[in-house]
Design a protein around this motif. Structure first.
Motif, PDB file in Angstrom:
ATOM      1  N   LEU A  77      -2.091 -17.193  -5.097  1.00  0.00           N
ATOM      2  CA  LEU A  77      -1.197 -14.824  -5.112  1.00  0.00           C
ATOM      3  C   LEU A  77      -0.936 -14.627  -6.085  1.00  0.00           C
ATOM      4  N   GLU A  78      -0.772 -13.387  -6.989  1.00  0.00           N
ATOM      5  CA  GLU A  78      -0.446 -13.033  -7.561  1.00  0.00           C
ATOM      6  C   GLU A  78       0.676 -12.185  -7.383  1.00  0.00           C
ATOM      7  N   VAL A  79       1.652 -12.516  -8.651  1.00  0.00           N
ATOM      8  CA  VAL A  79       3.247 -11.584  -7.271  1.00  0.00           C
ATOM      9  C   VAL A  79       3.590 -10.690  -9.097  1.00  0.00           C
ATOM     10  N   VAL A  80       3.393 -10.090  -8.358  1.00  0.00           N
ATOM     11  CA  VAL A  80       3.776  -8.855  -9.843  1.00  0.00           C
ATOM     12  C   VAL A  80       5.236  -7.991  -9.237  1.00  0.00           C
ATOM     13  N   VAL A  81       5.939  -7.946 -10.307  1.00  0.00           N
ATOM     14  CA  VAL A  81       6.981  -6.926 -10.829  1.00  0.00           C
ATOM     15  C   VAL A  81       7.066  -6.108 -11.582  1.00  0.00           C
ATOM     16  N   ARG A  82       7.683  -4.647 -10.683  1.00  0.00           N
ATOM     17  CA  ARG A  82       7.776  -3.754 -11.557  1.00  0.00           C
ATOM     18  C   ARG A  82       8.938  -3.335 -12.110  1.00  0.00           C
ATOM     19  N   ASN A  83       9.232  -2.968 -13.249  1.00  0.00           N
ATOM     20  CA  ASN A  83      10.701  -2.474 -13.601  1.00  0.00           C
ATOM     21  C   ASN A  83      10.709  -0.581 -13.686  1.00  0.00           C
ATOM     22  N   ALA A  89       6.996   2.379 -13.518  1.00  0.00           N
ATOM     23  CA  ALA A  89       6.458   2.606 -12.861  1.00  0.00           C
ATOM     24  C   ALA A  89       5.314   2.813 -14.422  1.00  0.00           C
ATOM     25  N   THR A  90       3.696   2.134 -13.820  1.00  0.00           N
ATOM     26  CA  THR A  90       2.499   2.889 -15.224  1.00  0.00           C
ATOM     27  C   THR A  90       1.826   1.782 -14.653  1.00  0.00           C
ATOM     28  N   GLY A  91       0.732   1.685 -15.143  1.00  0.00           N
ATOM     29  CA  GLY A  91      -0.538   1.198 -14.469  1.00  0.00           C
ATOM     30  C   GLY A  91      -1.155   1.254 -13.002  1.00  0.00           C
ATOM     31  N   SER A  92      -1.489   0.014 -12.781  1.00  0.00           N
ATOM     32  CA  SER A  92      -1.774   0.185 -11.535  1.00  0.00           C
ATOM     33  C   SER A  92      -1.189   1.386 -10.268  1.00  0.00           C
ATOM     34  N   LEU A  93      -0.109   1.794 -10.325  1.00  0.00           N
ATOM     35  CA  LEU A  93       0.950   1.334  -9.664  1.00  0.00           C
ATOM     36  C   LEU A  93       0.750   3.555  -9.111  1.00  0.00           C
ATOM     37  N   ASP A 151     -11.732  -8.595  -6.826  1.00  0.00           N
ATOM     38  CA  ASP A 151     -11.146  -7.632  -7.808  1.00  0.00           C
ATOM     39  C   ASP A 151      -9.268  -7.959  -7.295  1.00  0.00           C
ATOM     40  N   ASP A 152      -8.881  -9.236  -6.787  1.00  0.00           N
ATOM     41  CA  ASP A 152      -7.722  -9.501  -6.717  1.00  0.00           C
ATOM     42  C   ASP A 152      -6.570  -7.993  -6.038  1.00  0.00           C
ATOM     43  N   PRO A 153      -7.300  -7.826  -4.363  1.00  0.00           N
ATOM     44  CA  PRO A 153      -6.700  -6.633  -3.739  1.00  0.00           C
ATOM     45  C   PRO A 153      -5.300  -7.075  -3.491  1.00  0.00           C
ATOM     46  N   ASP A 171       6.485  -4.307 -16.486  1.00  0.00           N
ATOM     47  CA  ASP A 171       5.812  -5.467 -15.304  1.00  0.00           C
ATOM     48  C   ASP A 171       5.445  -6.119 -15.690  1.00  0.00           C
ATOM     49  N   PHE A 172       5.304  -7.197 -14.787  1.00  0.00           N
ATOM     50  CA  PHE A 172       4.853  -8.799 -15.348  1.00  0.00           C
ATOM     51  C   PHE A 172       3.951  -9.020 -14.018  1.00  0.00           C
ATOM     52  N   LYS A 173       3.055 -10.450 -14.271  1.00  0.00           N
ATOM     53  CA  LYS A 173       2.660 -11.527 -13.467  1.00  0.00           C
ATOM     54  C   LYS A 173       2.176 -12.735 -13.590  1.00  0.00           C
ATOM     55  N   LEU A 174       2.915 -13.313 -11.839  1.00  0.00           N
ATOM     56  CA  LEU A 174       3.402 -14.711 -12.257  1.00  0.00           C
ATOM     57  C   LEU A 174       2.365 -15.259 -11.057  1.00  0.00           C
ATOM     58  N   ASP A 194      -0.238 -11.464 -22.167  1.00  0.00           N
ATOM     59  CA  ASP A 194      -1.446 -11.165 -21.283  1.00  0.00           C
ATOM     60  C   ASP A 194      -1.072 -10.632 -19.701  1.00  0.00           C
ATOM     61  N   THR A 195       0.211 -10.877 -20.034  1.00  0.00           N
ATOM     62  CA  THR A 195       0.735 -10.748 -18.034  1.00  0.00           C
ATOM     63  C   THR A 195       2.019 -10.282 -18.225  1.00  0.00           C
ATOM     64  N   CYS A 196       2.038  -9.687 -19.227  1.00  0.00           N
ATOM     65  CA  CYS A 196       3.362  -8.283 -19.044  1.00  0.00           C
ATOM     66  C   CYS A 196       3.425  -6.937 -19.760  1.00  0.00           C
ATOM     67  N   ARG A 197       4.095  -6.782 -19.410  1.00  0.00           N
ATOM     68  CA  ARG A 197       3.414  -5.141 -20.091  1.00  0.00           C
ATOM     69  C   ARG A 197       4.786  -5.210 -21.003  1.00  0.00           C
ATOM     70  N   LEU A 198       5.248  -4.954 -21.589  1.00  0.00           N
ATOM     71  CA  LEU A 198       6.060  -4.984 -23.436  1.00  0.00           C
ATOM     72  C   LEU A 198       6.309  -3.450 -24.256  1.00  0.00           C
TER      73      LEU A 198
HETATM   74  P1  TMP Z   1      -1.145  -3.098 -13.098  1.00  0.00           P
HETATM   75  O1  TMP Z   1      -0.529  -2.285 -13.182  1.00  0.00           O
HETATM   76  O2  TMP Z   1      -2.942  -2.912 -13.572  1.00  0.00           O
HETATM   77  O3  TMP Z   1      -1.574  -4.080 -11.921  1.00  0.00           O
HETATM   78  O4  TMP Z   1      -0.597  -4.829 -14.043  1.00  0.00           O
HETATM   79  C1  TMP Z   1       0.764  -5.375 -13.858  1.00  0.00           C
HETATM   80  C2  TMP Z   1       0.936  -5.814 -14.513  1.00  0.00           C
HETATM   81  O5  TMP Z   1       0.449  -6.962 -14.317  1.00  0.00           O
HETATM   82  C3  TMP Z   1       0.574  -6.171 -16.422  1.00  0.00           C
HETATM   83  O6  TMP Z   1       1.857  -6.388 -16.334  1.00  0.00           O
HETATM   84  C4  TMP Z   1      -0.231  -6.982 -16.262  1.00  0.00           C
HETATM   85  C5  TMP Z   1      -0.038  -8.132 -14.868  1.00  0.00           C
HETATM   86  N1  TMP Z   1      -1.747  -8.187 -14.760  1.00  0.00           N
HETATM   87  C6  TMP Z   1      -2.121  -9.338 -15.178  1.00  0.00           C
HETATM   88  O7  TMP Z   1      -1.357 -10.712 -15.470  1.00  0.00           O
HETATM   89  N2  TMP Z   1      -3.173  -9.873 -14.361  1.00  0.00           N
HETATM   90  C7  TMP Z   1      -3.713  -9.078 -13.649  1.00  0.00           C
HETATM   91  O8  TMP Z   1      -5.594  -9.806 -13.338  1.00  0.00           O
HETATM   92  C8  TMP Z   1      -3.446  -7.591 -13.417  1.00  0.00           C
HETATM   93  C9  TMP Z   1      -4.414  -6.630 -12.529  1.00  0.00           C
HETATM   94  C10 TMP Z   1      -2.190  -6.947 -14.231  1.00  0.00           C
END
Ligand code: TMP
Ligand code: ASP
Length: 238
Positions: free
Chosen positions: A87-93, A95-99, A126-128, A173-176, A195-199
């Motif tokens: 599971l990729e757990v995304v937390v967003r503070n 709104a940007t990106g795929s949201l 593609d990580d749905p 936002d970020f992914k854990l 790589d995994t956080c937007r800063l």
């Molecule tokens: P997203 O807006 O593209 O869905 O990304 C949300 C957050 O998750 C962003 O901080 C980048 C991170 N992310 C990863 O670490 N790995 C990934 O494969 C994706 C798609 C996003």
């Protein structure tokens, strides 16, 4: 003896002599759009190893444990062995990106309380985006464990926001990822890095993460160097 157990897009995972520990070796590769865009940057592996080690250390200092044990070299760190939960757990503070693309919410809308999303970690698909019921179907976890993972992700958000605030960075936002240990505990795993956080710089709004590579708007290495510098400076200031 070290044996390559798994190679991901950004790291290699090796076994160690200790059954309960793994060695992570960070690579110089950067990928985006599920590997469709790929480039190598000399020094990126070292930067992510140093940044991720520093962030895990700061999280631990503030009571948030993870798989991180120790940084071994420029590009390697020792971690507790876990089986990664897919599971990729995304937390967003903010709104940007795929949201923004998915639900049409205005870019930069503040998300209060923070938004938590689950994605299925599966490159072929593609990580749905998935919901809780899908997560229980796909990952070998109980409803109670899923609840704990979500609580932990929001706790990590609270603490990470403080850590980055001390660096004049806004955690957008970020992914854990989480992993199960041999004795059934679920702990924070993988990496926490640009790589995994937007800063975003709190004053200028400058993007200081992998988006500069994803969007082709800047140089990745100098940006990551600035992040490491700020993390180290914020430690010295304390
Ligand atoms: P997203 O807006 O593209 O869905 O990304 C949300 C957050 O998750 C962003 O901080 C980048 C991170 N992310 C990863 O670490 N790995 C990934 O494969 C994706 C798609 C996003
Ligand atoms: N990590 C993903 C990839 O390698 C996507 C991303 O971070 O944007 O392609």
């Amino acid at each position: 003896m070290q044996e390559l157990m798994y190679e991901g897009k950004a790291k290699r995972v090796f076994s160690t002599d200790n059954q309960e520990e793994l060695l992570l070796a960070y690579k110089d590769d950067a990928t985006a759009f599920n590997g469709k865009k790929k480039e190598s940057f000399r020094g990126k592996g070292e930067l992510n190893n140093r940044i991720s080690s520093e962030i895990f250390r700061k999280l631990d200092e503030r009571g948030v444990s993870s798989h991180f044990l120790e940084r071994l070299s420029d590009t390697e760190q020792l971690v507790r062995k876990t089986a990664i939960i897919p599971l990729e757990v995304v937390v967003r503070n903010i709104a940007t990106g795929s949201l923004v693309r998915r639900i049409g919410i205005e870019e930069k809308t503040a998300l209060t309380p923070p938004l938590l999303e689950l994605y299925y970690k599966n490159d072929e698909l593609d990580d749905p985006l998935i919901n809780d019921r899908h997560a229980l179907l796909l990952a070998d976890i109980t409803p109670g464990e899923l609840m704990k993972i979500k609580e932990k992700a929001l706790e990590v958000n609270d603490v990470l926001r403080e850590i980055f605030e001390d660096c004049d960075l806004s955690l957008v936002d970020f992914k854990l990822e989480f992993g199960s240990t041999g004795n059934g505990d679920i702990i924070l795993s993988d990496e926490v890095s640009p790589d995994t956080c937007r800063l975003w710089d709190r004053e200028t709004g400058e993007k200081m993460d992998k988006d500069v590579f994803r969007e082709g708007t800047g140089e990745l290495v100098p940006v990551y160097e600035k992040i490491l510098q700020r993390l180290e400076d914020s430690t010295c200031a304390k």
